[in-house]
Design a protein around this motif. Structure first.
Motif, PDB file in Angstrom:
ATOM      1  N   GLN A 133       0.732  -1.199  -0.007  1.00 30.73           N
ATOM      2  CA  GLN A 133       0.048   0.190  -0.241  1.00 30.73           C
ATOM      3  C   GLN A 133       0.845   1.412  -0.050  1.00 30.73           C
ATOM      4  N   PHE A 134       0.312   2.214  -0.884  1.00 27.02           N
ATOM      5  CA  PHE A 134       1.135   3.454  -0.983  1.00 27.02           C
ATOM      6  C   PHE A 134       0.109   4.553  -0.547  1.00 27.02           C
ATOM      7  N   LYS A 135       0.527   5.273   0.571  1.00 29.54           N
ATOM      8  CA  LYS A 135      -0.240   6.402   1.224  1.00 29.54           C
ATOM      9  C   LYS A 135      -0.079   7.692   0.519  1.00 29.54           C
ATOM     10  N   VAL A 136      -1.179   8.460  -0.116  1.00 28.13           N
ATOM     11  CA  VAL A 136      -1.137   9.602  -0.723  1.00 28.13           C
ATOM     12  C   VAL A 136      -1.914  10.625   0.073  1.00 28.13           C
ATOM     13  N   THR A 137      -1.036  11.824   0.707  1.00 25.67           N
ATOM     14  CA  THR A 137      -1.743  12.855   1.459  1.00 25.67           C
ATOM     15  C   THR A 137      -1.713  13.891   0.493  1.00 25.67           C
ATOM     16  N   VAL A 138      -3.096  14.699   0.570  1.00 19.97           N
ATOM     17  CA  VAL A 138      -3.529  15.716  -0.271  1.00 19.97           C
ATOM     18  C   VAL A 138      -3.630  17.022   0.616  1.00 19.97           C
ATOM     19  N   PRO A 139      -3.477  17.915  -0.168  1.00 22.45           N
ATOM     20  CA  PRO A 139      -3.819  19.345   0.846  1.00 22.45           C
ATOM     21  C   PRO A 139      -5.366  19.450   1.095  1.00 22.45           C
ATOM     22  N   GLU A 140      -5.563  20.243   2.243  1.00 21.34           N
ATOM     23  CA  GLU A 140      -6.821  20.643   2.833  1.00 21.34           C
ATOM     24  C   GLU A 140      -7.948  20.829   1.470  1.00 21.34           C
ATOM     25  N   ASP A 141      -8.965  20.431   1.404  1.00 21.37           N
ATOM     26  CA  ASP A 141     -10.105  20.831   0.331  1.00 21.37           C
ATOM     27  C   ASP A 141      -9.625  20.319  -1.056  1.00 21.37           C
ATOM     28  N   PHE A 142      -8.747  19.468  -1.172  1.00 21.32           N
ATOM     29  CA  PHE A 142      -8.174  19.064  -2.640  1.00 21.32           C
ATOM     30  C   PHE A 142      -9.101  18.131  -3.035  1.00 21.32           C
ATOM     31  N   ASP A 143      -9.321  18.319  -4.613  1.00 27.21           N
ATOM     32  CA  ASP A 143     -10.482  17.810  -5.137  1.00 27.21           C
ATOM     33  C   ASP A 143      -9.621  16.558  -5.853  1.00 27.21           C
ATOM     34  N   VAL A 144      -9.948  15.491  -5.427  1.00 29.03           N
ATOM     35  CA  VAL A 144      -9.287  13.945  -5.672  1.00 29.03           C
ATOM     36  C   VAL A 144     -10.263  13.458  -6.939  1.00 29.03           C
ATOM     37  N   THR A 145     -11.144  14.175  -7.214  1.00 28.98           N
ATOM     38  CA  THR A 145     -12.258  13.607  -8.431  1.00 28.98           C
ATOM     39  C   THR A 145     -11.273  13.164  -9.749  1.00 28.98           C
ATOM     40  N   GLY A 146     -11.516  11.811  -9.891  1.00 31.32           N
ATOM     41  CA  GLY A 146     -10.994  11.554 -11.275  1.00 31.32           C
ATOM     42  C   GLY A 146      -9.441  10.955 -11.056  1.00 31.32           C
ATOM     43  N   SER A 147      -8.738  11.149  -9.935  1.00 31.00           N
ATOM     44  CA  SER A 147      -7.633  10.625  -9.603  1.00 31.00           C
ATOM     45  C   SER A 147      -7.143   9.172  -9.716  1.00 31.00           C
ATOM     46  N   ARG A 148      -5.896   8.857  -9.964  1.00 31.89           N
ATOM     47  CA  ARG A 148      -5.517   7.353  -9.929  1.00 31.89           C
ATOM     48  C   ARG A 148      -4.383   7.022  -9.635  1.00 31.89           C
ATOM     49  N   MET A 149      -3.845   5.818  -9.108  1.00 31.43           N
ATOM     50  CA  MET A 149      -2.527   5.251  -9.088  1.00 31.43           C
ATOM     51  C   MET A 149      -2.294   4.089  -9.989  1.00 31.43           C
ATOM     52  N   ASP A 150      -1.221   4.412 -10.812  1.00 30.29           N
ATOM     53  CA  ASP A 150      -0.587   3.501 -11.711  1.00 30.29           C
ATOM     54  C   ASP A 150       0.413   2.444 -11.195  1.00 30.29           C
ATOM     55  N   PHE A 151       0.378   1.246 -11.171  1.00 23.69           N
ATOM     56  CA  PHE A 151       1.646   0.597 -10.881  1.00 23.69           C
ATOM     57  C   PHE A 151       2.320  -0.015 -11.667  1.00 23.69           C
ATOM     58  N   SER A 152       3.530  -0.195 -11.669  1.00 23.22           N
ATOM     59  CA  SER A 152       4.233  -1.075 -12.760  1.00 23.22           C
ATOM     60  C   SER A 152       5.149  -1.786 -11.930  1.00 23.22           C
ATOM     61  N   VAL A 153       5.304  -3.092 -11.692  1.00 23.54           N
ATOM     62  CA  VAL A 153       6.166  -3.948 -11.161  1.00 23.54           C
ATOM     63  C   VAL A 153       7.300  -4.437 -11.717  1.00 23.54           C
ATOM     64  N   SER A 154       8.573  -4.389 -11.350  1.00 20.65           N
ATOM     65  CA  SER A 154       9.677  -4.739 -12.030  1.00 20.65           C
ATOM     66  C   SER A 154       9.716  -6.149 -12.782  1.00 20.65           C
ATOM     67  N   ASP A 155       8.871  -7.088 -12.618  1.00 27.21           N
ATOM     68  CA  ASP A 155       8.582  -8.391 -13.110  1.00 27.21           C
ATOM     69  C   ASP A 155       7.975  -8.245 -14.330  1.00 27.21           C
ATOM     70  N   GLY A 156       7.414  -6.727 -14.582  1.00 25.52           N
ATOM     71  CA  GLY A 156       6.507  -6.402 -16.266  1.00 25.52           C
ATOM     72  C   GLY A 156       5.033  -6.321 -15.780  1.00 25.52           C
ATOM     73  N   LYS A 157       4.480  -6.642 -14.476  1.00 21.03           N
ATOM     74  CA  LYS A 157       3.051  -6.554 -14.350  1.00 21.03           C
ATOM     75  C   LYS A 157       2.976  -5.484 -14.162  1.00 21.03           C
ATOM     76  N   THR A 158       1.651  -4.892 -14.723  1.00 19.20           N
ATOM     77  CA  THR A 158       0.900  -3.481 -14.353  1.00 19.20           C
ATOM     78  C   THR A 158      -0.528  -3.544 -14.267  1.00 19.20           C
ATOM     79  N   GLU A 159      -0.759  -2.628 -13.093  1.00 25.56           N
ATOM     80  CA  GLU A 159      -2.339  -2.655 -12.689  1.00 25.56           C
ATOM     81  C   GLU A 159      -2.480  -1.050 -12.362  1.00 25.56           C
ATOM     82  N   SER A 160      -3.917  -0.824 -12.024  1.00 24.75           N
ATOM     83  CA  SER A 160      -3.994   0.560 -11.730  1.00 24.75           C
ATOM     84  C   SER A 160      -5.256   0.558 -10.725  1.00 24.75           C
ATOM     85  N   MET A 161      -5.399   1.709  -9.916  1.00 25.65           N
ATOM     86  CA  MET A 161      -6.580   1.731  -8.958  1.00 25.65           C
ATOM     87  C   MET A 161      -6.979   3.237  -8.872  1.00 25.65           C
ATOM     88  N   GLU A 162      -8.215   3.217  -9.298  1.00 23.82           N
ATOM     89  CA  GLU A 162      -8.955   4.583  -9.081  1.00 23.82           C
ATOM     90  C   GLU A 162      -9.179   5.043  -7.849  1.00 23.82           C
TER      91      GLU A 162
END
Length: 404
Positions: A133-162
């Motif tokens: 798990q990766f923790k993302v801290t955002v500023p107060e009242d920050f609009d996170v709508t539509g944001s996502r995190m993309d993951f790339s593993v060194s074995d070549g696997k990729t995935e994404s989390m909205e």
């Protein structure tokens, strides 16, 4: 009349130069509970309560960061029991919670004011999957709508989390994003990229093994916790050396513990009480096989072969199609995902056919026992299953210790 405000005692029968009005004095009932605000750096938390409050009352917390700092997190827990959280609500400088029927400790952390999101924390999630798990801290009242995190593993696997799938952290302007991996990938580097707004992005790297090593360095005397992370590391090491593969190239893991014949026998004995039970008489089912899927999610695969022209009408598991094994057609069904501390839980699968009904009672540890009892598997594979059993055992012991 004698009454108290929780700190001072007042006697209405004793003359005084000061006149006290009853409306200005808070009577503290005998069952009032204390509120402790832990000291913090770079800011303060104050409460409207006079150090004590009774159940059901609303307690207001005032947040005052030092200049140049902001609140990162605020939590309330039962005093002496950090796992018993009290829900804190609100934003900005004012937060509230409802006083429970026990003492409460409030803790806050402050940090430099941030104007853009930052990746500033990691942890390991052990459910039916291993999650970094990766923790993302955002500023107060920050609009996170539509944001996502993309993951790339060194074995070549990729995935994404909205952002809609991320976990909001209570009391913080922060979210957990999770990259799910299997035990083969424990040492593989994960590159996480958080995308926000029109073109904003930040990047961070981490691995499950980094977290394991951090735990060992930070809490070396936490016996059950150290046993658990060592078991996770061993599971990765022995699985990498078992010959079982996902056909990807992984970063090598070192063993934390040397497992030998004695441990294999101990695991076999421990898993012996979880053997599969097939009840097939008069059911129209000729055979049942099973396997264990360990690629991220832990799932039991059940393979059912009907007799002749017998048809299957219903199964209380997820249908996954059919396959041919040794010239015979089997229909595959999968159980629900299984958490690490529930690998011994029995799953009862009911197969209703045109001839009758069959039942299969099985757990993940049934497969462990089958491997350890069979001559068809080599020593390296038996060590991998032994490490898997140790992962289960230490997870159970650690979870049990949290409620002690």
């Amino acid at each position: 009349m004698v009454f108290t405000d929780g700190t001072n005692t007042f006697d209405s029968n004793t003359p005084s130069d000061t006149l006290y009005y009853l409306s200005d004095v808070k009577l503290t009932p005998a069952n009032a509970h204390s509120i402790t605000v832990a000291s913090s750096e770079n800011g303060t938390i104050t409460t409207n309560a006079n150090e004590k409050e009774f159940e059901g009352e609303t307690v207001t917390l005032t947040v005052t960061p030092d200049e140049g700092y902001q609140l990162y997190s605020i939590t309330a827990v039962k005093t002496g029991d950090a796992d018993n959280a009290v829900s804190v609500s609100g934003t900005g400088s004012s937060r509230t919670f409802t006083m429970p029927d026990y003492d409460v400790t409030v803790t806050a952390t402050f940090g430099p004011i941030i104007t853009e999101p930052v990746i500033n924390g990691h942890t390991l999630l052990l459910s039916s999957e291993i999650g970094v798990q990766f923790k993302v801290t955002v500023p107060e009242d920050f609009d996170v709508t539509g944001s996502r995190m993309d993951f790339s593993v060194s074995d070549g696997k990729t995935e994404s989390m909205e952002i809609t799938k991320a976990s909001k952290i209570e009391g913080q302007n922060a979210y957990w994003f999770t990259c799910y991996i299997n035990a083969l990938e424990l040492a593989d580097t994960i590159t996480a990229t958080y995308h926000y707004a029109a073109d904003g992005e930040i990047e961070g790297t981490y691995s499950a093994l980094t977290y394991i090593n951090t735990i060992k360095a930070t809490w070396p005397n936490e016996e059950k916790l150290i046993a658990l992370v060592n078991a996770i590391q061993d599971y990765g090491y022995y699985l990498q050396n078992s010959g079982w593969t996902d056909n990807l190239t992984h970063t090598s893991i070192e063993a934390a513990t040397v497992l030998g014949a004695e441990k294999v026998e101990s695991a076999k004995t421990g898993a012996g009480g979880y053997q599969i039970i097939r009840t097939l008489a008069d059911s129209g089912i000729a055979d049942v096989k099973y396997s264990l899927r360990l690629n991220e999610k832990t799932v039991i695969n059940i393979y059912v072969a009907p007799e002749g022209d017998v048809t299957i009408s219903s199964v209380n598991a997820t249908a996954k199609g059919s396959c041919v094994i040794d010239g015979k057609t089997y229909y595959q069904y999968d159980t629900d995902k299984i958490a690490a501390d529930h690998l011994g839980d029995t799953k009862t699968i009911t197969v209703t056919t045109s001839s009758g009904m069959a039942t299969i009672q099985v757990s993940a540890l049934s497969y462990v026992y089958a491997i350890l009892s069979s001559d068809s598997f080599n020593d390296a594979q038996k060590l991998a299953m032994t490490a898997y059993y140790e992962y289960f055992r230490t997870t159970q012991e650690y979870v049990a210790s949290l409620s002690d």
